[in-house]
Design a protein around this motif. Structure first.
Motif, PDB file in Angstrom:
ATOM      1  N   CYS A 130       0.816  -1.216   0.000  1.00 47.20           N
ATOM      2  CA  CYS A 130       0.000   0.000   0.000  1.00 47.20           C
ATOM      3  C   CYS A 130       0.847   1.262   0.000  1.00 47.20           C
ATOM      4  O   CYS A 130       0.339   2.347   0.227  1.00 47.20           O
ATOM      5  N   ASP A 131       2.156   1.110  -0.219  1.00 51.63           N
ATOM      6  CA  ASP A 131       3.049   2.251  -0.159  1.00 51.63           C
ATOM      7  C   ASP A 131       3.270   2.804  -1.566  1.00 51.63           C
ATOM      8  O   ASP A 131       3.852   2.140  -2.415  1.00 51.63           O
ATOM      9  N   PHE A 132       2.779   4.001  -1.823  1.00 48.18           N
ATOM     10  CA  PHE A 132       2.913   4.638  -3.126  1.00 48.18           C
ATOM     11  C   PHE A 132       3.753   5.897  -2.963  1.00 48.18           C
ATOM     12  O   PHE A 132       3.280   6.918  -2.501  1.00 48.18           O
ATOM     13  N   ARG A 133       5.031   5.784  -3.317  1.00 44.31           N
ATOM     14  CA  ARG A 133       5.930   6.927  -3.293  1.00 44.31           C
ATOM     15  C   ARG A 133       6.857   6.827  -4.494  1.00 44.31           C
ATOM     16  O   ARG A 133       7.011   5.765  -5.088  1.00 44.31           O
ATOM     17  N   TRP A 134       7.507   7.934  -4.816  1.00 45.64           N
ATOM     18  CA  TRP A 134       8.381   7.944  -5.986  1.00 45.64           C
ATOM     19  C   TRP A 134       9.515   6.943  -5.826  1.00 45.64           C
ATOM     20  O   TRP A 134       9.852   6.236  -6.777  1.00 45.64           O
ATOM     21  N   HIS A 135      10.129   6.866  -4.657  1.00 44.25           N
ATOM     22  CA  HIS A 135      11.292   5.988  -4.505  1.00 44.25           C
ATOM     23  C   HIS A 135      10.905   4.535  -4.216  1.00 44.25           C
ATOM     24  O   HIS A 135      11.777   3.692  -4.096  1.00 44.25           O
ATOM     25  N   ARG A 136       9.634   4.214  -4.113  1.00 42.69           N
ATOM     26  CA  ARG A 136       9.196   2.838  -3.890  1.00 42.69           C
ATOM     27  C   ARG A 136       8.875   2.111  -5.205  1.00 42.69           C
ATOM     28  O   ARG A 136       8.599   0.934  -5.193  1.00 42.69           O
ATOM     29  N   GLY A 137       8.874   2.821  -6.308  1.00 44.46           N
ATOM     30  CA  GLY A 137       8.644   2.171  -7.586  1.00 44.46           C
ATOM     31  C   GLY A 137       7.254   2.395  -8.145  1.00 44.46           C
ATOM     32  O   GLY A 137       7.072   2.364  -9.352  1.00 44.46           O
ATOM     33  N   ARG A 138       6.273   2.607  -7.297  1.00 44.47           N
ATOM     34  CA  ARG A 138       4.907   2.875  -7.766  1.00 44.47           C
ATOM     35  C   ARG A 138       4.523   4.271  -7.327  1.00 44.47           C
ATOM     36  O   ARG A 138       4.659   4.616  -6.171  1.00 44.47           O
ATOM     37  N   LYS A 139       4.026   5.016  -8.272  1.00 45.96           N
ATOM     38  CA  LYS A 139       3.690   6.399  -7.962  1.00 45.96           C
ATOM     39  C   LYS A 139       2.216   6.599  -7.686  1.00 45.96           C
ATOM     40  O   LYS A 139       1.833   7.551  -7.045  1.00 45.96           O
ATOM     41  N   CYS A 140       1.378   5.679  -8.198  1.00 44.20           N
ATOM     42  CA  CYS A 140      -0.061   5.848  -8.046  1.00 44.20           C
ATOM     43  C   CYS A 140      -0.725   4.471  -8.015  1.00 44.20           C
ATOM     44  O   CYS A 140      -0.173   3.494  -8.520  1.00 44.20           O
ATOM     45  N   ILE A 141      -1.924   4.405  -7.452  1.00 44.18           N
ATOM     46  CA  ILE A 141      -2.648   3.136  -7.365  1.00 44.18           C
ATOM     47  C   ILE A 141      -3.130   2.663  -8.729  1.00 44.18           C
ATOM     48  O   ILE A 141      -3.387   1.486  -8.947  1.00 44.18           O
ATOM     49  N   CYS A 142      -3.205   3.572  -9.699  1.00 44.47           N
ATOM     50  CA  CYS A 142      -3.679   3.179 -11.024  1.00 44.47           C
ATOM     51  C   CYS A 142      -2.671   2.298 -11.747  1.00 44.47           C
ATOM     52  O   CYS A 142      -2.997   1.691 -12.764  1.00 44.47           O
ATOM     53  N   GLU A 143      -1.446   2.188 -11.253  1.00 47.40           N
ATOM     54  CA  GLU A 143      -0.436   1.336 -11.874  1.00 47.40           C
ATOM     55  C   GLU A 143      -0.629  -0.135 -11.532  1.00 47.40           C
ATOM     56  O   GLU A 143      -0.014  -0.993 -12.144  1.00 47.40           O
ATOM     57  N   ILE A 144      -1.476  -0.447 -10.544  1.00 44.44           N
ATOM     58  CA  ILE A 144      -1.736  -1.826 -10.168  1.00 44.44           C
ATOM     59  C   ILE A 144      -2.857  -2.363 -11.052  1.00 44.44           C
ATOM     60  O   ILE A 144      -3.885  -1.702 -11.225  1.00 44.44           O
ATOM     61  N   GLY A 146      -6.136  -4.024 -12.347  1.00 44.86           N
ATOM     62  CA  GLY A 146      -7.432  -4.244 -11.731  1.00 44.86           C
ATOM     63  C   GLY A 146      -7.965  -3.049 -10.970  1.00 44.86           C
ATOM     64  O   GLY A 146      -9.118  -3.055 -10.543  1.00 44.86           O
ATOM     65  N   GLN A 147      -7.162  -2.010 -10.775  1.00 44.12           N
ATOM     66  CA  GLN A 147      -7.620  -0.818 -10.070  1.00 44.12           C
ATOM     67  C   GLN A 147      -8.230   0.160 -11.057  1.00 44.12           C
ATOM     68  O   GLN A 147      -7.944   0.132 -12.251  1.00 44.12           O
ATOM     69  N   SER A 148      -9.061   1.048 -10.570  1.00 41.77           N
ATOM     70  CA  SER A 148      -9.672   2.041 -11.445  1.00 41.77           C
ATOM     71  C   SER A 148      -8.604   3.021 -11.915  1.00 41.77           C
ATOM     72  O   SER A 148      -7.635   3.285 -11.209  1.00 41.77           O
ATOM     73  N   PRO A 149      -8.778   3.569 -13.107  1.00 41.82           N
ATOM     74  CA  PRO A 149      -7.762   4.480 -13.635  1.00 41.82           C
ATOM     75  C   PRO A 149      -7.695   5.760 -12.812  1.00 41.82           C
ATOM     76  O   PRO A 149      -8.647   6.150 -12.145  1.00 41.82           O
ATOM     77  N   CYS A 150      -6.564   6.382 -12.909  1.00 44.55           N
ATOM     78  CA  CYS A 150      -6.285   7.581 -12.122  1.00 44.55           C
ATOM     79  C   CYS A 150      -7.120   8.756 -12.625  1.00 44.55           C
ATOM     80  O   CYS A 150      -7.236   8.984 -13.826  1.00 44.55           O
ATOM     81  N   SER A 151      -7.679   9.493 -11.726  1.00 41.14           N
ATOM     82  CA  SER A 151      -8.517  10.628 -12.101  1.00 41.14           C
ATOM     83  C   SER A 151      -7.684  11.764 -12.675  1.00 41.14           C
ATOM     84  O   SER A 151      -8.160  12.521 -13.506  1.00 41.14           O
ATOM     85  N   VAL A 152      -6.437  11.890 -12.269  1.00 42.21           N
ATOM     86  CA  VAL A 152      -5.580  12.953 -12.790  1.00 42.21           C
ATOM     87  C   VAL A 152      -5.283  12.702 -14.261  1.00 42.21           C
ATOM     88  O   VAL A 152      -5.340  13.601 -15.094  1.00 42.21           O
ATOM     89  N   LYS A 153      -4.980  11.453 -14.628  1.00 43.73           N
ATOM     90  CA  LYS A 153      -4.712  11.126 -16.022  1.00 43.73           C
ATOM     91  C   LYS A 153      -5.976  11.312 -16.860  1.00 43.73           C
ATOM     92  O   LYS A 153      -5.915  11.785 -17.987  1.00 43.73           O
ATOM     93  N   ASN A 154      -7.129  10.929 -16.326  1.00 42.93           N
ATOM     94  CA  ASN A 154      -8.386  11.121 -17.049  1.00 42.93           C
ATOM     95  C   ASN A 154      -8.674  12.597 -17.269  1.00 42.93           C
ATOM     96  O   ASN A 154      -9.172  12.993 -18.313  1.00 42.93           O
ATOM     97  N   LEU A 155      -8.370  13.406 -16.277  1.00 40.58           N
ATOM     98  CA  LEU A 155      -8.608  14.838 -16.393  1.00 40.58           C
ATOM     99  C   LEU A 155      -7.751  15.440 -17.494  1.00 40.58           C
ATOM    100  O   LEU A 155      -8.226  16.228 -18.305  1.00 40.58           O
ATOM    101  N   LYS A 156      -6.464  15.037 -17.548  1.00 45.08           N
ATOM    102  CA  LYS A 156      -5.583  15.534 -18.606  1.00 45.08           C
ATOM    103  C   LYS A 156      -6.085  15.093 -19.974  1.00 45.08           C
ATOM    104  O   LYS A 156      -6.115  15.863 -20.925  1.00 45.08           O
TER     105      LYS A 156
END
Length: 181
Positions: A130-144, A146-156
């Motif tokens: 559940c750790d989403f940070r830049w230095h952990r390898g995953r920046k957002c939950i949308c990279e997993i 089966g998860q819903s897509p990121c709202s920020v990417k949809n907005l762009k």
């Protein structure tokens, strides 16, 4: 900033300073005292200073305070254990430190420093899904998967589509000439 009488008694620093660890079998602590009696002064000070950190450090232990009951004249603490055992601690004319030491001897957990296991949270062995940070390898939950897509990417993406649609309509109206939007 806290105001009022005894402002530091409900701060995180005070509450996290647990005087001792209770045994895991302790379920209920019953504290009986009288406000107006002189023989309850040490127990009242114990209730003010030691009971809130004990409650904070042991959330599964129920601490019941009974004050000013006429049919119970003596100040005492009664500890109930999980196996049905009950321990009665007499607190008449005792100081707060004496009450704390007695309760620690009766219901305190025997703690050995070798039981402490330190966990290095920044080591490579510690992986929290559940750790989403830049230095952990995953920046957002949308990279997993089966998860819903990121709202920020949809907005762009939506803003780009709106811009291209307006640009297309403007070209259509002016027959290929782009006007100001």
């Amino acid at each position: 900033m806290s105001y009022g009488s005894f402002p530091h008694y409900r701060t995180y620093k005070h509450l996290s300073n647990v005087p001792f660890r209770l045994h895991p079998d302790v379920r209920v602590m019953l504290v009986n005292y009288h406000h107006k009696e002189i023989n309850s002064r040490g127990l009242l000070k114990f209730i003010y200073e030691r009971v809130p950190p004990l409650q904070f450090g042991h959330p599964k232990v129920q601490i019941v305070r009974q004050g000013d009951e006429p049919h119970k004249p003596l100040p005492y603490i009664e500890v109930f254990f999980h196996n049905g055992k009950r321990v009665f601690i007499d607190c008449e004319n005792k100081l707060m430190t004496t009450i704390t030491q007695t309760l620690e001897a009766v219901a305190g957990d025997i703690f050995d420093e070798t039981d402490v296991v330190e966990v290095d949270l920044d080591s490579k062995l510690y992986k929290d899904p559940c750790d989403f940070r830049w230095h952990r390898g995953r920046k957002c939950i949308c990279e997993i998967p089966g998860q819903s897509p990121c709202s920020v990417k949809n907005l762009k993406k939506n803003k780009e589509l709106i811009f291209h649609r307006k640009l297309f309509l403007a070209r259509d109206e002016n027959r290929g000439m782009v006007t100001s939007l």
